[in-house]
Write a protein that holds these residues in place. Structure first.
Motif, PDB file in Angstrom:
ATOM      1  N   ASP A 257       0.826  -1.208   0.000  1.00 49.41           N
ATOM      2  CA  ASP A 257       0.000   0.000   0.000  1.00 49.41           C
ATOM      3  C   ASP A 257       0.864   1.263   0.000  1.00 49.41           C
ATOM      4  OD1 ASP A 257      -2.568  -1.134  -0.064  1.00 49.41           O
ATOM      5  OD2 ASP A 257      -2.514  -1.555   2.072  1.00 49.41           O
ATOM      6  N   ASP A 258       1.973   1.237   0.740  1.00 48.66           N
ATOM      7  CA  ASP A 258       2.869   2.387   0.763  1.00 48.66           C
ATOM      8  C   ASP A 258       3.456   2.648  -0.623  1.00 48.66           C
ATOM      9  OD1 ASP A 258       2.423   2.650   3.463  1.00 48.66           O
ATOM     10  OD2 ASP A 258       4.292   1.688   4.070  1.00 48.66           O
ATOM     11  N   ALA A 259       3.847   1.580  -1.309  1.00 41.31           N
ATOM     12  CA  ALA A 259       4.424   1.741  -2.651  1.00 41.31           C
ATOM     13  C   ALA A 259       3.414   2.359  -3.607  1.00 41.31           C
ATOM     14  CB  ALA A 259       4.887   0.376  -3.174  1.00 41.31           C
ATOM     15  N   PHE A 260       2.187   1.823  -3.581  1.00 39.48           N
ATOM     16  CA  PHE A 260       1.169   2.350  -4.490  1.00 39.48           C
ATOM     17  C   PHE A 260       0.807   3.794  -4.147  1.00 39.48           C
ATOM     18  CE2 PHE A 260      -0.651  -2.171  -5.372  1.00 39.48           C
ATOM     19  CZ  PHE A 260       0.432  -2.425  -6.194  1.00 39.48           C
ATOM     20  N   LEU A 283       1.636   0.345 -13.361  1.00 36.95           N
ATOM     21  CA  LEU A 283       0.988  -0.803 -13.985  1.00 36.95           C
ATOM     22  C   LEU A 283       1.876  -2.045 -13.914  1.00 36.95           C
ATOM     23  CD1 LEU A 283      -0.608   0.893 -17.134  1.00 36.95           C
ATOM     24  CD2 LEU A 283      -1.729   0.255 -14.987  1.00 36.95           C
ATOM     25  N   GLU A 284       3.175  -1.847 -14.047  1.00 35.71           N
ATOM     26  CA  GLU A 284       4.090  -2.975 -13.940  1.00 35.71           C
ATOM     27  C   GLU A 284       4.042  -3.584 -12.536  1.00 35.71           C
ATOM     28  OE1 GLU A 284       8.800  -3.113 -13.657  1.00 35.71           O
ATOM     29  OE2 GLU A 284       8.138  -2.749 -15.730  1.00 35.71           O
ATOM     30  N   LEU A 285       4.005  -2.727 -11.524  1.00 35.46           N
ATOM     31  CA  LEU A 285       3.957  -3.228 -10.150  1.00 35.46           C
ATOM     32  C   LEU A 285       2.610  -3.868  -9.830  1.00 35.46           C
ATOM     33  CD1 LEU A 285       5.926  -0.491  -8.172  1.00 35.46           C
ATOM     34  CD2 LEU A 285       6.752  -2.620  -9.200  1.00 35.46           C
ATOM     35  N   PHE A 286       1.544  -3.398 -10.463  1.00 33.29           N
ATOM     36  CA  PHE A 286       0.257  -4.081 -10.320  1.00 33.29           C
ATOM     37  C   PHE A 286       0.409  -5.549 -10.719  1.00 33.29           C
ATOM     38  CE2 PHE A 286      -2.657  -0.110 -11.032  1.00 33.29           C
ATOM     39  CZ  PHE A 286      -2.378   0.303  -9.741  1.00 33.29           C
ATOM     40  N   ARG A 298      -7.857  -1.381  -5.269  1.00 32.81           N
ATOM     41  CA  ARG A 298      -8.016  -0.038  -4.693  1.00 32.81           C
ATOM     42  C   ARG A 298      -7.156   0.989  -5.423  1.00 32.81           C
ATOM     43  NH1 ARG A 298      -7.758  -3.006   0.232  1.00 32.81           N
ATOM     44  NH2 ARG A 298      -5.572  -2.403   0.518  1.00 32.81           N
ATOM     45  N   ALA A 299      -5.914   0.608  -5.686  1.00 28.51           N
ATOM     46  CA  ALA A 299      -5.010   1.545  -6.352  1.00 28.51           C
ATOM     47  C   ALA A 299      -5.473   1.839  -7.780  1.00 28.51           C
ATOM     48  CB  ALA A 299      -3.589   0.986  -6.359  1.00 28.51           C
TER      49      ALA A 299
END
Length: 308
Positions: A257-260, A283-286, A298-299
């Protein structure tokens, strides 16, 4: 202990679709001779396989060092209790001096530090040497928590033949297997090339796309120093490179959550013509976390509101 959310932070930077399809099937812990092991050493290069294993059986991670007296007191206690549990959980031992990336990811400021992994999610257990009974009590809670999240497999300790094991585990596609093998020996460049080729051959290969994102994340995080990244990100809130580096470390350390939130805050603050690389990284981290993960959902919702 705090409840982890289902879904992996990092799914080992490999394609293990067979395990994802067989979420309750047993998996073997790494061992030097190929036999199942309840207690094993793990390194920066091999930790991806441990994350994937945690989708099937709870993994206890013991961060220790040779010079640490309390570590030498706690280690045998952990091994004893894990062994008595007969494969319901495994113990991965991390020498923090030899594996600085893992020490950084787990934010091991003092050792021994013991953390569990359930479906790839870190669950703090205890810091410092603790009595054997406390270890037993905590591990009992850990097994209950793991069962709540569908992680209730075990390491097979019987005499199953290699043929039976092969029948139970479908073979990976050749390029995915190549990536897996490369990561096992720490060759992230070769793993990346294999996933990229898989996507050339099949642009809709979701497993290869997720694996590629995970390998890229590991490559980026390997060259980062936690304190320097944090200080730069705090001093330069609109510096795209600084904020993305900090987000990578957040994600690698399990703080999804912190990263997003960091990336979305940056996206919201930037003018439209500077947003593209930020959106692409998000999008890559998603894909690294998993599109169905509630934190990703959520993000995505917040990203949509910022776009429209």
């Amino acid at each position: 202990m705090s409840n982890p959310a289902p879904g992996a932070v990092l799914r080992g930077a490999v394609d293990l679709s067979g395990l994802r399809q067989r979420s309750d099937a047993p998996a073997s812990a790494p061992a030097g001779d190929g036999a199942p092991s309840l207690v094993f050493d793990v390194t920066d290069a091999t930790f991806g396989a441990v994350l994937e294993l945690s989708r099937t059986v709870p993994v206890v991670v013991d961060l220790w060092a040779e010079w640490c007296g309390p570590c030498k007191q706690l280690g045998p206690v952990l091994e004893k209790v894990v062994t008595e549990l007969g494969g319901r959980l495994v113990l991965a031992k991390v020498d923090v001096d030899a594996n600085p990336q893992l020490a950084q990811s787990f934010r091991a400021q003092t050792i021994p530090l013991v953390v569990a992994l359930i479906a790839g999610q870190p669950v703090p257990l205890f810091n410092g040497a603790v009595p054997e009974q406390q270890v037993r009590d905590v591990f009992a809670q850990l097994l209950e928590l793991a069962a709540q999240h569908g992680v209730s497999g075990s390491v097979p300790m019987g005499d199953a033949s290699e043929d039976e094991e092969a029948d139970a585990a479908p073979a990976l596609p050749p390029l995915h297997q190549e990536a897996f093998d490369a990561i096992e020996v720490g060759d992230l460049d070769r793993a990346r090339a294999a996933y990229e080729q898989a996507l050339v051959e099949n642009p809709r290969d979701a497993d290869a796309r997720a694996g590629l994102g995970q390998v890229k994340l590991l490559q980026r995080a390997a060259g980062l120093e936690l304190r320097a990244v944090r200080e730069r990100a705090a001093a330069e809130p609109l510096n795209v490179a600084a904020q993305l580096d900090a987000a990578d470390l957040d994600l690698a350390g399990g703080h999804v959550d912190d990263a997003f939130a960091r990336i979305l805050d940056l996206f919201a603050a930037l003018p439209g013509d500077e947003r593209t690389p930020v959106r692409e990284r998000l999008l890559e981290l998603f894909g690294v976390v998993g599109d169905t993960d509630p934190r990703v959902v959520r993000a995505r919702g917040r990203l949509s509101s910022l776009l429209f």
